[in-house]
Scaffold this motif. Structure first.
Motif, short mmCIF file in Angstrom:
data_model
loop_
_atom_site.label_atom_id
_atom_site.label_comp_id
_atom_site.label_asym_id
_atom_site.label_seq_id
_atom_site.Cartn_x
_atom_site.Cartn_y
_atom_site.Cartn_z
N LEU A 1 -25.33 -18.35 -5.83
CA LEU A 1 -23.96 -18.69 -6.23
C LEU A 1 -22.94 -17.66 -5.74
CD1 LEU A 1 -22.17 -20.66 -7.77
CD2 LEU A 1 -22.61 -19.33 -9.83
N ALA A 2 -23.21 -16.39 -5.90
CA ALA A 2 -22.27 -15.35 -5.48
C ALA A 2 -22.06 -15.38 -3.97
CB ALA A 2 -22.75 -13.98 -5.93
N ALA A 3 -23.12 -15.56 -3.22
CA ALA A 3 -23.00 -15.61 -1.76
C ALA A 3 -22.20 -16.82 -1.32
CB ALA A 3 -24.38 -15.62 -1.12
N GLU A 4 -22.48 -17.97 -1.91
CA GLU A 4 -21.73 -19.18 -1.56
C GLU A 4 -20.26 -19.02 -1.91
OE1 GLU A 4 -23.36 -23.17 -2.22
OE2 GLU A 4 -25.09 -22.15 -3.11
N ALA A 5 -19.98 -18.46 -3.07
CA ALA A 5 -18.58 -18.28 -3.49
C ALA A 5 -17.86 -17.31 -2.56
CB ALA A 5 -18.53 -17.78 -4.93
N THR A 6 -18.55 -16.28 -2.10
CA THR A 6 -17.96 -15.31 -1.19
C THR A 6 -17.60 -15.95 0.14
OG1 THR A 6 -19.16 -13.49 -2.23
CG2 THR A 6 -18.34 -13.12 0.01
N VAL A 7 -18.53 -16.71 0.70
CA VAL A 7 -18.27 -17.38 1.97
C VAL A 7 -17.13 -18.38 1.82
CG1 VAL A 7 -19.24 -19.03 3.64
CG2 VAL A 7 -20.57 -17.04 2.91
N VAL B 1 -25.08 -33.51 8.13
CA VAL B 1 -25.56 -32.21 8.59
C VAL B 1 -25.57 -31.22 7.41
CG1 VAL B 1 -25.12 -30.26 10.13
CG2 VAL B 1 -24.79 -32.61 10.95
N ALA B 2 -24.53 -31.27 6.58
CA ALA B 2 -24.48 -30.39 5.40
C ALA B 2 -25.69 -30.64 4.50
CB ALA B 2 -23.18 -30.60 4.64
N THR B 3 -26.06 -31.89 4.34
CA THR B 3 -27.24 -32.22 3.53
C THR B 3 -28.49 -31.65 4.17
OG1 THR B 3 -26.19 -34.23 2.69
CG2 THR B 3 -28.60 -34.14 2.60
N ARG B 4 -28.59 -31.75 5.48
CA ARG B 4 -29.76 -31.20 6.18
C ARG B 4 -29.82 -29.68 6.04
NH1 ARG B 4 -29.86 -33.21 12.08
NH2 ARG B 4 -31.72 -31.89 12.08
N MET C 1 -22.67 -19.45 5.75
CA MET C 1 -21.62 -19.75 6.70
C MET C 1 -21.96 -21.05 7.43
SD MET C 1 -18.70 -18.32 7.53
CE MET C 1 -18.68 -16.59 7.20
N LEU C 2 -23.22 -21.21 7.77
CA LEU C 2 -23.65 -22.43 8.45
C LEU C 2 -23.31 -23.65 7.60
CD1 LEU C 2 -25.18 -23.90 10.74
CD2 LEU C 2 -27.27 -23.47 9.44
N TYR C 3 -23.61 -23.57 6.32
CA TYR C 3 -23.31 -24.69 5.44
C TYR C 3 -21.81 -24.98 5.42
CZ TYR C 3 -22.63 -27.56 1.35
OH TYR C 3 -22.24 -28.58 0.51
N ALA C 4 -20.99 -23.96 5.34
CA ALA C 4 -19.54 -24.14 5.27
C ALA C 4 -19.04 -24.90 6.49
CB ALA C 4 -18.84 -22.79 5.16
N TYR C 5 -19.48 -24.51 7.66
CA TYR C 5 -19.01 -25.19 8.87
C TYR C 5 -19.62 -26.57 9.03
CZ TYR C 5 -16.31 -21.23 10.40
OH TYR C 5 -15.36 -20.23 10.49
N ALA D 1 -32.82 -27.60 4.42
CA ALA D 1 -33.54 -26.57 5.18
C ALA D 1 -33.50 -25.22 4.49
CB ALA D 1 -32.93 -26.44 6.58
N PHE D 2 -32.46 -24.99 3.69
CA PHE D 2 -32.30 -23.72 2.98
C PHE D 2 -32.18 -23.99 1.48
CE2 PHE D 2 -30.59 -23.13 7.24
CZ PHE D 2 -31.29 -22.02 7.66
N PRO D 3 -33.32 -24.22 0.82
CA PRO D 3 -33.29 -24.62 -0.59
C PRO D 3 -32.67 -23.59 -1.53
CG PRO D 3 -35.55 -24.23 0.13
CD PRO D 3 -34.68 -24.14 1.35
N ALA D 4 -32.52 -22.36 -1.08
CA ALA D 4 -31.87 -21.36 -1.95
C ALA D 4 -30.41 -21.72 -2.18
CB ALA D 4 -31.97 -19.97 -1.33
N LEU D 5 -29.79 -22.41 -1.21
CA LEU D 5 -28.41 -22.86 -1.41
C LEU D 5 -28.36 -23.78 -2.62
CD1 LEU D 5 -27.36 -23.62 2.26
CD2 LEU D 5 -26.57 -21.74 0.83
N GLY D 6 -27.41 -23.56 -3.44
CA GLY D 6 -27.30 -24.38 -4.65
C GLY D 6 -28.00 -23.77 -5.84
N SER D 7 -28.78 -22.71 -5.61
CA SER D 7 -29.48 -22.08 -6.72
C SER D 7 -28.55 -21.07 -7.40
CB SER D 7 -30.73 -21.37 -6.22
OG SER D 7 -30.37 -20.20 -5.49
#
Length: 69
Positions: free
Chosen positions: A29-35, A12-15, A1-5, A19-25
């Motif tokens: 994927l399922a969590a990102e797609a859900t958000v 900031v999105a890049t930061r 959610m933080l990334y989305a906003y 900070a959360f290297p799991a994003l993009g893995s």
């Protein structure tokens, strides 16, 4: 959610991604797609309109990643 906003501020999105290297893995994927889908639904209801374009771009990126998984 933080990334989305943070999508409204690309630096900031890049930061956030750094900070959360799991994003993009593949595992995230399922969590990102859900958000992304949840927030796109709020756009359809007239909320978060400033996020509409960044969310659509993120959704397109997510769809591209699913075809390579």
């Amino acid at each position: 959610m933080l990334y989305a906003y943070s999508l409204l501020r690309p630096a900031v999105a890049t930061r956030v991604r750094t900070a959360f290297p799991a994003l993009g893995s593949p595992d995230a994927l399922a969590a990102e797609a859900t958000v992304c889908a949840m927030l796109l639904q709020t756009v359809d209801r007239g909320d978060n309109l400033v996020l509409a374009d960044p969310l659509r771009e993120w959704a397109a990126d997510l769809r591209g990643r699913t075809s390579s998984v």
